[in-house]
Design a protein around this motif. Structure first.
Motif, mmCIF file in Angstrom:
data_model
loop_
_atom_site.group_PDB
_atom_site.id
_atom_site.type_symbol
_atom_site.label_atom_id
_atom_site.label_comp_id
_atom_site.label_asym_id
_atom_site.label_seq_id
_atom_site.Cartn_x
_atom_site.Cartn_y
_atom_site.Cartn_z
ATOM 1 N N ASP A 142 9.605 -3.591 -4.051
ATOM 2 C CA ASP A 142 8.504 -4.538 -3.839
ATOM 3 C C ASP A 142 7.612 -4.089 -2.680
ATOM 4 O OD1 ASP A 142 9.287 -6.122 -5.924
ATOM 5 O OD2 ASP A 142 10.382 -7.565 -4.690
ATOM 6 N N ALA A 143 8.233 -3.610 -1.620
ATOM 7 C CA ALA A 143 7.447 -3.129 -0.479
ATOM 8 C C ALA A 143 6.617 -1.917 -0.864
ATOM 9 C CB ALA A 143 8.384 -2.784 0.683
ATOM 10 N N ARG A 144 7.182 -1.063 -1.704
ATOM 11 C CA ARG A 144 6.449 0.121 -2.158
ATOM 12 C C ARG A 144 5.261 -0.275 -3.033
ATOM 13 N NH1 ARG A 144 4.587 4.854 -0.811
ATOM 14 N NH2 ARG A 144 4.670 6.427 -2.466
ATOM 15 N N ILE A 145 5.468 -1.257 -3.911
ATOM 16 C CA ILE A 145 4.373 -1.740 -4.758
ATOM 17 C C ILE A 145 3.282 -2.374 -3.906
ATOM 18 C CG2 ILE A 145 3.797 -3.490 -6.486
ATOM 19 C CD1 ILE A 145 6.454 -2.895 -7.832
ATOM 20 N N MET A 146 3.670 -3.139 -2.892
ATOM 21 C CA MET A 146 2.700 -3.745 -1.990
ATOM 22 C C MET A 146 1.869 -2.678 -1.278
ATOM 23 S SD MET A 146 1.664 -6.743 -0.710
ATOM 24 C CE MET A 146 3.032 -7.885 -0.849
ATOM 25 N N GLU A 147 2.522 -1.620 -0.847
ATOM 26 C CA GLU A 147 1.819 -0.531 -0.156
ATOM 27 C C GLU A 147 0.817 0.154 -1.082
ATOM 28 O OE1 GLU A 147 2.903 3.773 1.977
ATOM 29 O OE2 GLU A 147 4.490 2.411 1.314
ATOM 30 N N ILE A 148 1.230 0.405 -2.331
ATOM 31 C CA ILE A 148 0.327 1.040 -3.290
ATOM 32 C C ILE A 148 -0.854 0.136 -3.586
ATOM 33 C CG2 ILE A 148 0.144 1.844 -5.682
ATOM 34 C CD1 ILE A 148 3.041 2.763 -5.468
ATOM 35 N N CYS A 149 -0.604 -1.172 -3.704
ATOM 36 C CA CYS A 149 -1.683 -2.125 -3.992
ATOM 37 C C CYS A 149 -2.721 -2.129 -2.878
ATOM 38 C CB CYS A 149 -1.093 -3.519 -4.196
ATOM 39 S SG CYS A 149 -2.292 -4.782 -4.652
ATOM 40 N N ARG A 150 -2.281 -2.030 -1.644
ATOM 41 C CA ARG A 150 -3.220 -2.029 -0.518
ATOM 42 C C ARG A 150 -4.051 -0.754 -0.459
ATOM 43 N NH1 ARG A 150 1.170 -4.274 3.932
ATOM 44 N NH2 ARG A 150 1.034 -6.493 3.353
ATOM 45 N N GLN A 151 -3.520 0.342 -0.970
ATOM 46 C CA GLN A 151 -4.214 1.623 -0.891
ATOM 47 C C GLN A 151 -5.157 1.873 -2.061
ATOM 48 O OE1 GLN A 151 -1.035 4.457 -0.623
ATOM 49 N NE2 GLN A 151 -0.514 3.927 1.501
ATOM 50 N N HIS A 152 -4.952 1.176 -3.179
ATOM 51 C CA HIS A 152 -5.719 1.430 -4.394
ATOM 52 C C HIS A 152 -6.871 0.437 -4.489
ATOM 53 C CE1 HIS A 152 -6.616 2.300 -8.590
ATOM 54 N NE2 HIS A 152 -5.752 3.305 -8.546
ATOM 55 N N ASP A 153 -8.097 0.947 -4.686
ATOM 56 C CA ASP A 153 -9.275 0.085 -4.725
ATOM 57 C C ASP A 153 -9.218 -0.920 -5.872
ATOM 58 O OD1 ASP A 153 -10.291 1.348 -2.517
ATOM 59 O OD2 ASP A 153 -11.531 2.751 -3.662
ATOM 60 N N ASP A 154 -8.878 -0.442 -7.073
ATOM 61 C CA ASP A 154 -8.833 -1.348 -8.222
ATOM 62 C C ASP A 154 -7.751 -2.415 -8.063
ATOM 63 O OD1 ASP A 154 -10.941 -0.215 -9.560
ATOM 64 O OD2 ASP A 154 -9.707 1.183 -10.718
ATOM 65 N N CYS A 155 -6.633 -2.048 -7.466
ATOM 66 C CA CYS A 155 -5.564 -3.031 -7.243
ATOM 67 C C CYS A 155 -6.022 -4.108 -6.274
ATOM 68 C CB CYS A 155 -4.309 -2.335 -6.722
ATOM 69 S SG CYS A 155 -3.464 -1.306 -7.934
ATOM 70 N N ARG A 156 -6.689 -3.720 -5.204
ATOM 71 C CA ARG A 156 -7.204 -4.713 -4.252
ATOM 72 C C ARG A 156 -8.242 -5.610 -4.926
ATOM 73 N NH1 ARG A 156 -7.727 -0.278 -0.723
ATOM 74 N NH2 ARG A 156 -9.993 -0.476 -0.827
ATOM 75 N N ARG A 157 -9.041 -5.029 -5.813
ATOM 76 C CA ARG A 157 -10.044 -5.812 -6.524
ATOM 77 C C ARG A 157 -9.381 -6.839 -7.444
ATOM 78 N NH1 ARG A 157 -12.429 -1.564 -8.125
ATOM 79 N NH2 ARG A 157 -13.813 -1.334 -6.345
ATOM 80 N N LEU A 158 -8.343 -6.434 -8.133
ATOM 81 C CA LEU A 158 -7.651 -7.342 -9.051
ATOM 82 C C LEU A 158 -6.869 -8.418 -8.302
ATOM 83 C CD1 LEU A 158 -6.274 -4.762 -11.653
ATOM 84 C CD2 LEU A 158 -8.055 -6.468 -12.051
#
Length: 281
Positions: A142-158
């Protein structure tokens, strides 16, 4: 298996790669199945002007998708372990409530303060150790997914969408990446499996429940996200919440869940194609 790997290799070699879902090739198979008949069916399917092709996934997409699949496997194993332990404890007269977190909070105390033999207590402590290990592994992912979400523009947008968190945002990016592969948000919602089955004959359409053809993992997560939004309707009075309350009153709770998940998928398509941030009406 390995179709996307070979697709990337052929693309690197300068070839144009088109992946086809086997379900769409099957109707073109004539006669008994053999390699020659299969090759002819694939060729026939690929020449159809309305054929839908599967885009080749990048290595980053497959990494992210593998992360989700490993997490889902651990969650299934944790649920199985909890149910197994609850069943064994019930044989000793120790009945614990359902729910992963309630069980984890109450099981150690119940095992310690109830009359169990030394062997029984040792066995249950071993099961609790396995449960703690599974929770630690899930928390790490979960922490790894959270980190990826913060780094990816489309993830932050979604993630700005109501009912969409790091899990759904990264799962969407891992599954579709470029939303322009779908002509509309409705196509994306249909691909996820958030539309009713259709049976139309003689110009008379008949709609049933949501079909089995779906991205089951993504559909499950989006419906869970919709459930989280509906559970907080009492504290909101914006137009979206008013619309959702009306759907719940007219159609019921479960249909409202699917309707909201469908609406979220369509908005997600718009955000990904236009590269915009969600703005509530």
């Amino acid at each position: 298996a390995s179709a996307h790997h070979w697709g990337r290799l052929f693309t690197t070699a300068g070839r144009e790669v088109r992946l086809i879902n086997p379900r769409f090739v099957k109707p073109f198979v004539r006669g008994s199945k053999n390699d020659a008949v299969d090759a002819e069916a694939i060729y026939e399917a690929a020449t159809r002007p309305t054929m839908r092709f599967v885009p080749v996934k990048s290595t980053d997409q497959q990494d992210l998708q593998s992360l989700h699949r490993i997490r889902e496997r651990l969650i299934v194993q944790r649920t199985s372990l909890i149910n197994h332990t609850r069943g064994l404890l019930a044989e000793y007269g120790i009945v614990l409530p359902q729910g992963a977190w309630r069980f984890a909070a109450q099981a150690p105390t119940a095992i310690e303060h109830n009359c169990l033999s030394d062997l029984g207590r040792e066995l249950f402590e071993e099961l609790l150790d396995q449960l703690r290990d599974a929770n630690a592994r899930i928390a790490k992912l979960d922490a790894r997914i959270m980190e990826i979400c913060r780094q990816h523009d489309d993830c932050r947008r979604l993630a700005t969408l109501p009912g969409v968190g790091p899990i759904i945002a990264t799962a969407l990016v891992a599954s579709i990446d470029d939303a322009r592969h779908f002509r509309s948000g409705r196509e994306l919602a249909a691909w996820i499996g958030l539309v009713p089955r259709q049976y139309t004959t003689g110009g008379k359409p008949r709609l049933g429940g949501i079909g089995r053809r779906a991205n089951h993992y993504l559909r499950k997560q989006m419906i869970h996200g919709a459930r989280a939004v509906i559970s907080r309707l009492a504290n909101r009075d914006d137009p979206r919440s008013a619309w959702l309350r009306g759907v719940v009153e007219r159609r019921g709770f479960n249909k409202a869940l699917v309707a909201l998940a469908n609406k979220t998928a369509r908005i997600a398509w718009a955000l990904l194609t236009r590269k915009e941030i969600y703005a509530a009406a």
